[in-house]
Design an enzyme around this catalytic site. Structure first.
Site, PDB file in Angstrom:
ATOM      1  CE1 TYR A   1      -4.533  -1.287   0.734  1.00 13.38           C
ATOM      2  CE2 TYR A   1      -3.080  -2.932   1.282  1.00 13.38           C
ATOM      3  CZ  TYR A   1      -4.423  -2.589   1.134  1.00 13.38           C
ATOM      4  OH  TYR A   1      -5.503  -3.256   0.945  1.00 13.38           O
TER       5      TYR A   1
ATOM      6  CG  HIS B   1     -12.561  -3.458  -0.643  1.00 13.75           C
ATOM      7  ND1 HIS B   1     -11.544  -4.062  -1.741  1.00 13.75           N
ATOM      8  CD2 HIS B   1     -11.450  -3.628   0.633  1.00 13.75           C
ATOM      9  CE1 HIS B   1     -10.404  -4.181  -1.469  1.00 13.75           C
ATOM     10  NE2 HIS B   1     -10.252  -3.867   0.089  1.00 13.75           N
TER      11      HIS B   1
END
Length: 717
Positions: free
Chosen positions: A301, A484
């Site tokens: 990330y 998600h």
């Protein structure tokens, strides 16, 4: 032919012996055609060189005569150049090259669609299979344009493979006659003909190396044995073709590994009026990563900080789109552009960092309000005609953070990425400002999924106290959302309750695909009122896992989050929950004296995560954990866009609502009953409400409310 035999008078072309009439009657043999071509390239040319008033230049005799220049060679065939040399000019900018990657190289059908369709998609990497489609309340029409002279197939699969797929195959024969059949597959191999034909051919044609087939079927054929219903869930579309024309009804040659595949698509996605939604005054602004060198990690990330666009007055964001750099396709999984409302720190510019480790600057903690989202499978996003996201005004974002999730299963280190998100904003202010809220569960290790489970449910609660404080009295209207989870996710539902009654199903997908997470438009806007409760139910399959799956940011860990676009903008930004950790630990006989619960000391041998991984997950233990998920206490976080709490709200603790029943399995509906369908939304998503088991009475042991609140705040950072 010579002047004595032919009339060359350009003003008298009607004469019977005029040269144009004589030429029309000539028999154009190959030798005669070659002779004419030779004269074109070797004969005398008569030239005219004139001014704008048609007068000649003095000193240049007109007309002048010369032969075709001997130094001029033939024109090089550009298609051959493309095949022999595919290099890209180094001067091409990264943004342009990535945004237009190989678009000009893909083959295009030689024929436009027979009608205007709601949607289209290129199904294969080479651009040889294009599918167009439109639908209404009861049926769907497909039109396939495929670069083949043989047969083509299209199917709907439960998982992207052949087994269990509902398939249609057709072709145009040597004599121009079309052949088309509804088929099904129980395994890999030639699919047999369905005894109940539910796919119907409308037209077919072969032209210019392409085959075009137009066909239709009902959304729900009621054939539960061999057909699959087409719903608003993610659909795994499978495709294949072969260049050989079959000589019999079952004479299809094997398609081969290079001319087949699958693609996840939401076939019943509402159409957007894209052309009308982008005004001429719109200005483009890019947020692009700066030469991110991917580490040898499976999941990364990466966050970068950006100034706000150079505007001093209020503007409305009306569209955004992804920019995926060439070579990064398949590695960039999703991107979120966070709007930050805290004072801007100049030292953060030109800096990138890992989003979720200790290198994250403290000043970033208050920047967690998503503004634009894209995930693999997503497309350009247009706000509704009367809605825009406010930029440049007092109280609007002061700077932005772009979070990019990279999936790098091969742990490559040769990828340098400059992908990002493009925005279009306009000074033409629309009626409403848009907002974005996230609901679901908190992300962290206290989210647990036992191994070897076909279906395990985890739910997040946005309770009525939060919506009462965050949503204005007139309510908010939702118009789009994104679901998600990670790899184990299979189904997601968002249910809306008011006064303990089911009001609506805001969002759902019973066939969720981690690799297809596009923003989805609602067919009709839906209203959320203050005091409503939102229940996010996520279902996971861990049949291929031998150990416990915990919540987290890695692909092999799990999440349960739904992002909801709404208007008008309010302070409603984060509404998530977590099942009491102690309720979960108690079923294992763990308590504070035996397990280390320090979230910063996970390496300790008696840390609770290690004790859980070593547990023997028997059916009874797994059932006990599932009961805790649905009966235990929940701790809630209710936050504004700047990550601050609502001051009037005490720490929120509640049970999973007793009035919320299980999600009904739609496949069982098909198998058990062929009764008439009501509306797609109501019948397909009908919820069964059951009376709660009031005998289950969990107690919170060991954790004080203060400790839990501190832990939740840590999780939100």
């Amino acid at each position: 032919m010579d002047a004595s035999l032919v009339n060359f008078d350009i003003t008298n072309s009607s004469a019977p012996n005029h040269w144009t009439k004589i030429m029309k009657n000539v028999e154009w043999t190959s030798s005669l055609t070659s002779a004419l071509q030779h004269k074109q390239l070797n004969g005398n040319h008569i030239h005219i060189c004139q001014k704008g008033d048609f007068t000649n230049y003095p000193g240049i005799p007109m007309p002048s005569i010369s032969t075709y220049p001997s130094y001029v060679g033939p024109v090089t065939e550009r298609v051959q150049d493309c095949l022999s040399n595919s290099s890209t000019p180094e001067t091409m900018s990264t943004t342009t090259a990535s945004a237009l990657e190989s678009a000009s190289q893909k083959p295009k059908p030689t024929m436009t669609p027979s009608e205007s369709y709601m949607h289209s998609a290129v199904l294969d990497e080479d651009g040889k299979y294009t599918l167009y489609w439109s639908y209404n309340e009861t049926s769907i029409v497909f039109e396939a344009h495929v670069q083949t002279t043989g047969w083509l197939g299209l199917g709907i699969s439960p998982n992207g493979g052949m087994a269990g797929a509902d398939i249609a195959i057709g072709w145009v024969g040597h004599d121009g006659q079309t052949f088309f059949k509804d088929r099904y597959a129980t395994a890999i191999g030639k699919p047999p003909i369905d005894p109940h034909q539910d796919w119907f051919l409308l037209s077919g044609k072969r032209e210019g190396g392409f085959t075009f087939l137009k066909f239709t079927r009902l959304l729900d054929t009621k054939d539960c044995e061999h057909d699959l219903p087409i719903t608003s869930d993610t659909i795994r579309v499978i495709w294949a073709y072969n260049n050989a024309i079959p000589e019999s009804e079952d004479g299809m040659a094997y398609h081969g590994p290079a001319t087949r595949g699958s693609k996840s698509i939401n076939l019943l996605e509402p159409a957007q009026n894209k052309g009308a939604l982008l005004p001429a005054s719109a200005v483009r602004y890019d947020f692009l990563n700066r030469n991110v060198s991917l580490p040898a990690e499976k999941t990364t990330y990466w966050c970068e900080v950006f100034r706000k666009p150079p505007i001093t007055t209020k503007q409305h964001l009306v569209k955004y789109a992804p920019v995926i750099q060439k070579g990064s396709k398949g590695v960039v999984h999703h991107m979120i552009l966070f709007a930050c409302y805290t004072p801007f720190d100049e030292s953060l510019l030109e800096r990138g960092y890992n989003c979720y480790d200790s290198s994250k600057p403290d000043t970033m903690i208050g920047c967690g309000n998503p503004m634009a989202l894209w995930a693999v499978g997503g497309e350009d996003f247009y706000f509704p005609p009367d809605v825009g996201f406010s930029l440049g005004a007092v109280g609007d974002p002061t700077y932005f953070i772009l979070e990019t999730r990279y999936d790098n299963p091969q742990q490559r280190t040769d990828i340098i990425d400059n992908s990002g998100i493009m925005l279009w904003y306009t000074p033409e202010i629309r009626k409403y400002d848009a907002g974005l809220a996230e609901v679901g569960t908190l992300v962290g290790d206290f989210m647990m999924i036992p191994p070897r489970q076909k279906s395990f449910q985890i739910s997040g609660i946005c309770n009525s106290n939060c919506t009462q404080a965050a949503i204005p009295p007139e309510g908010i209207k939702t118009f789009a959302y994104i679901l998600h989870t990670h790899l184990a996710g299979r189904k997601i539902h968002v249910r809306q309750y008011r006064d303990e009654q089911l009001v609506d199903v805001l969002a759902h997908d019973d066939n969720y695909d981690f690799n297809y997470q596009q923003l989805r438009w609602l067919k009709k806007e839906k209203t959320i009122m203050p005091g409503d409760s939102l229940i996010v139910d996520c279902f996971y399959s861990s049949t291929d896992r031998a150990s416990l799956t915990l919540g987290g940011i890695a692909t092999t860990e799990e999440m349960c989050v739904v992002y909801i676009y709404y208007y008008p903008r309010s302070e409603f930004a984060t509404c998530r929950s977590l099942v009491s950790p102690w309720d979960q630990f108690s079923i294992l006989g763990m308590n504070e004296s035996l397990a280390n619960f320090d979230v910063e000391s996970t390496d300790e041998p008696n840390h609770w995560t290690k004790l859980l991984q070593n547990a023997e997950w028997t059916p009874s233990l797994t059932s006990a954990l599932q009961r805790v998920q649905l009966k235990g206490e929940n701790y809630h976080i209710c936050q504004k866009g700047d990550a601050s709490q609502f001051p009037e709200l005490p720490p929120l603790i509640s049970k999973y609502p007793s009035y919320v029943g299980p999600v009904k399995d739609r496949v069982q509906d098909c198998l058990s009953s062929n009764a008439s369908t009501v509306s797609t939304t109501v019948s397909a998503l009908e919820m069964t409400t059951t009376t709660a088991d009031n005998s289950a009475n969990s107690q919170v042991k060991g954790f004080t409310t203060g400790i839990i609140v501190l832990f939740l705040i840590h999780m939100c950072m």
